[in-house]
Design a protein around this motif. Sequence first.
Motif, mmCIF file in Angstrom:
data_model
loop_
_atom_site.group_PDB
_atom_site.id
_atom_site.type_symbol
_atom_site.label_atom_id
_atom_site.label_comp_id
_atom_site.label_asym_id
_atom_site.label_seq_id
_atom_site.Cartn_x
_atom_site.Cartn_y
_atom_site.Cartn_z
ATOM 1 N N LEU A 145 0.830 -1.201 0.000
ATOM 2 C CA LEU A 145 0.000 0.000 0.000
ATOM 3 C C LEU A 145 0.866 1.253 0.000
ATOM 4 C CD1 LEU A 145 -2.807 1.265 0.144
ATOM 5 C CD2 LEU A 145 -2.689 1.039 2.628
ATOM 6 N N PHE A 146 1.887 1.262 0.829
ATOM 7 C CA PHE A 146 2.794 2.412 0.873
ATOM 8 C C PHE A 146 3.488 2.613 -0.469
ATOM 9 C CE2 PHE A 146 7.102 4.080 1.596
ATOM 10 C CZ PHE A 146 6.775 5.334 2.098
ATOM 11 N N MET A 147 3.990 1.525 -1.043
ATOM 12 C CA MET A 147 4.676 1.624 -2.338
ATOM 13 C C MET A 147 3.721 2.100 -3.432
ATOM 14 S SD MET A 147 7.039 -1.805 -2.163
ATOM 15 C CE MET A 147 7.371 -1.795 -3.904
ATOM 16 N N SER A 148 2.496 1.624 -3.397
ATOM 17 C CA SER A 148 1.506 2.033 -4.389
ATOM 18 C C SER A 148 1.210 3.522 -4.292
ATOM 19 C CB SER A 148 0.231 1.218 -4.186
ATOM 20 O OG SER A 148 -0.752 1.586 -5.107
ATOM 21 N N ILE A 149 1.078 4.027 -3.067
ATOM 22 C CA ILE A 149 0.818 5.455 -2.882
ATOM 23 C C ILE A 149 2.000 6.287 -3.371
ATOM 24 C CG2 ILE A 149 0.492 7.263 -1.140
ATOM 25 C CD1 ILE A 149 -1.196 5.193 0.432
ATOM 26 N N VAL A 150 3.208 5.868 -3.031
ATOM 27 C CA VAL A 150 4.408 6.613 -3.462
ATOM 28 C C VAL A 150 4.524 6.618 -4.979
ATOM 29 C CG1 VAL A 150 6.932 6.593 -3.435
ATOM 30 C CG2 VAL A 150 5.669 6.290 -1.306
ATOM 31 N N ILE A 151 4.326 5.463 -5.607
ATOM 32 C CA ILE A 151 4.416 5.378 -7.070
ATOM 33 C C ILE A 151 3.335 6.238 -7.718
ATOM 34 C CG2 ILE A 151 4.096 3.819 -9.033
ATOM 35 C CD1 ILE A 151 5.431 1.638 -7.255
ATOM 36 N N THR A 152 2.131 6.214 -7.157
ATOM 37 C CA THR A 152 1.029 6.999 -7.708
ATOM 38 C C THR A 152 1.306 8.493 -7.589
ATOM 39 O OG1 THR A 152 -0.524 5.243 -7.180
ATOM 40 C CG2 THR A 152 -1.447 7.424 -7.561
ATOM 41 N N VAL A 153 1.788 8.929 -6.439
ATOM 42 C CA VAL A 153 2.105 10.350 -6.262
ATOM 43 C C VAL A 153 3.225 10.761 -7.229
ATOM 44 C CG1 VAL A 153 3.072 12.036 -4.647
ATOM 45 C CG2 VAL A 153 1.244 10.512 -3.912
ATOM 46 N N CYS A 154 4.206 9.882 -7.418
ATOM 47 C CA CYS A 154 5.281 10.185 -8.372
ATOM 48 C C CYS A 154 4.763 10.258 -9.806
ATOM 49 C CB CYS A 154 6.388 9.131 -8.273
ATOM 50 S SG CYS A 154 7.358 9.252 -6.759
ATOM 51 N N GLY A 155 3.676 9.581 -10.095
ATOM 52 C CA GLY A 155 3.058 9.683 -11.416
ATOM 53 C C GLY A 155 2.140 10.881 -11.537
ATOM 54 N N ILE A 156 1.519 11.280 -10.440
ATOM 55 C CA ILE A 156 0.585 12.405 -10.456
ATOM 56 C C ILE A 156 1.312 13.720 -10.710
ATOM 57 C CG2 ILE A 156 -0.862 13.827 -8.946
ATOM 58 C CD1 ILE A 156 -1.900 11.268 -7.700
ATOM 59 N N ILE A 157 2.438 13.906 -10.081
ATOM 60 C CA ILE A 157 3.143 15.194 -10.166
ATOM 61 C C ILE A 157 3.476 15.580 -11.607
ATOM 62 C CG2 ILE A 157 5.247 16.421 -9.492
ATOM 63 C CD1 ILE A 157 5.032 14.875 -6.787
ATOM 64 N N PRO A 158 4.134 14.711 -12.398
ATOM 65 C CA PRO A 158 4.398 15.117 -13.777
ATOM 66 C C PRO A 158 3.129 15.263 -14.614
ATOM 67 C CG PRO A 158 5.525 13.046 -13.271
ATOM 68 C CD PRO A 158 4.780 13.463 -12.061
ATOM 69 N N LEU A 159 2.127 14.404 -14.361
ATOM 70 C CA LEU A 159 0.886 14.537 -15.122
ATOM 71 C C LEU A 159 0.167 15.839 -14.800
ATOM 72 C CD1 LEU A 159 -0.803 11.047 -15.374
ATOM 73 C CD2 LEU A 159 0.052 12.493 -17.190
ATOM 74 N N TRP A 160 0.227 16.272 -13.557
ATOM 75 C CA TRP A 160 -0.396 17.538 -13.182
ATOM 76 C C TRP A 160 0.302 18.699 -13.892
ATOM 77 C CZ3 TRP A 160 -4.569 18.405 -9.904
ATOM 78 C CH2 TRP A 160 -4.837 19.745 -9.619
ATOM 79 N N ILE A 161 1.634 18.662 -13.884
ATOM 80 C CA ILE A 161 2.411 19.745 -14.483
ATOM 81 C C ILE A 161 2.271 19.752 -16.002
ATOM 82 C CG2 ILE A 161 4.757 20.626 -14.830
ATOM 83 C CD1 ILE A 161 5.383 19.479 -11.993
ATOM 84 N N PHE A 162 2.334 18.573 -16.607
ATOM 85 C CA PHE A 162 2.337 18.476 -18.061
ATOM 86 C C PHE A 162 1.012 17.969 -18.620
ATOM 87 C CE2 PHE A 162 6.807 17.799 -16.736
ATOM 88 C CZ PHE A 162 7.339 18.947 -17.294
ATOM 89 N N ALA A 163 -0.091 18.266 -17.956
ATOM 90 C CA ALA A 163 -1.405 17.789 -18.399
ATOM 91 C C ALA A 163 -1.745 18.318 -19.788
ATOM 92 C CB ALA A 163 -2.483 18.200 -17.404
ATOM 93 N N GLU A 164 -1.429 19.566 -20.033
ATOM 94 C CA GLU A 164 -1.755 20.135 -21.345
ATOM 95 C C GLU A 164 -0.942 19.487 -22.453
ATOM 96 O OE1 GLU A 164 -2.257 24.477 -23.484
ATOM 97 O OE2 GLU A 164 -1.908 24.362 -21.329
ATOM 98 N N ALA A 165 0.339 19.274 -22.207
ATOM 99 C CA ALA A 165 1.188 18.620 -23.211
ATOM 100 C C ALA A 165 0.718 17.185 -23.456
ATOM 101 C CB ALA A 165 2.640 18.635 -22.757
ATOM 102 N N ALA A 166 0.294 16.513 -22.393
ATOM 103 C CA ALA A 166 -0.203 15.147 -22.541
ATOM 104 C C ALA A 166 -1.483 15.125 -23.369
ATOM 105 C CB ALA A 166 -0.439 14.524 -21.171
ATOM 106 N N MET A 167 -2.362 16.095 -23.161
ATOM 107 C CA MET A 167 -3.588 16.158 -23.959
ATOM 108 C C MET A 167 -3.290 16.469 -25.425
ATOM 109 S SD MET A 167 -6.194 15.387 -22.119
ATOM 110 C CE MET A 167 -7.580 15.990 -23.020
#
Length: 161
Positions: free
Chosen positions: A49-71
């Motif tokens: 559970l801890f590893m899943s949360i850490v991995i998810t947060v590490c994925g959220i940060i770049p997606l939040w920043i680069f959401a427009e580029a990803a779209m």
Amino acid sequence: MARWSCYTKIDQFVFLPMQSMGMAVTTFVGQNTGAGDIRRAQKGTYTGLFMSIVITVCGIIPLWIFAEAAMHMFSQDSSVIYYGVFFVRFCLLFITSCCFNQVLSGALRGVGDAKAPMVIMIFPLCFFVSFTCSRQPMWRTIFTWWVSATRRAGLCAQPCL
């Protein structure tokens, strides 16, 4: 429709590692429970559970920043990009709640209980989708966005059962 299609493609970058961790916990818990080492199975569940949360947060940060580029990778329409970025960022606020759902349901499946995770995963989806579809057409898009995000948060009720 195009916004939703773009969102689901982007969402999978965060959601797939979470699902993989849930499947790994299923195997780990099943093996340790079968060997009679319940304490190790519990510790493995918490670590997963801890590893899943850490991995998810590490994925959220770049997606939040680069959401427009990803779209932009999936659509060039400015309306799709604008609302898609809004939707991606809105849903990313709730996505860490899915870590609890995936890992804890994996642990339950690992000990041999497949019914509880099935009911817990199906009920919120069916309830919220039927609620959304019964609303007025002009509110359907807003409710769909809200349901998608709250469904993820609602699935966290699993540890309480």
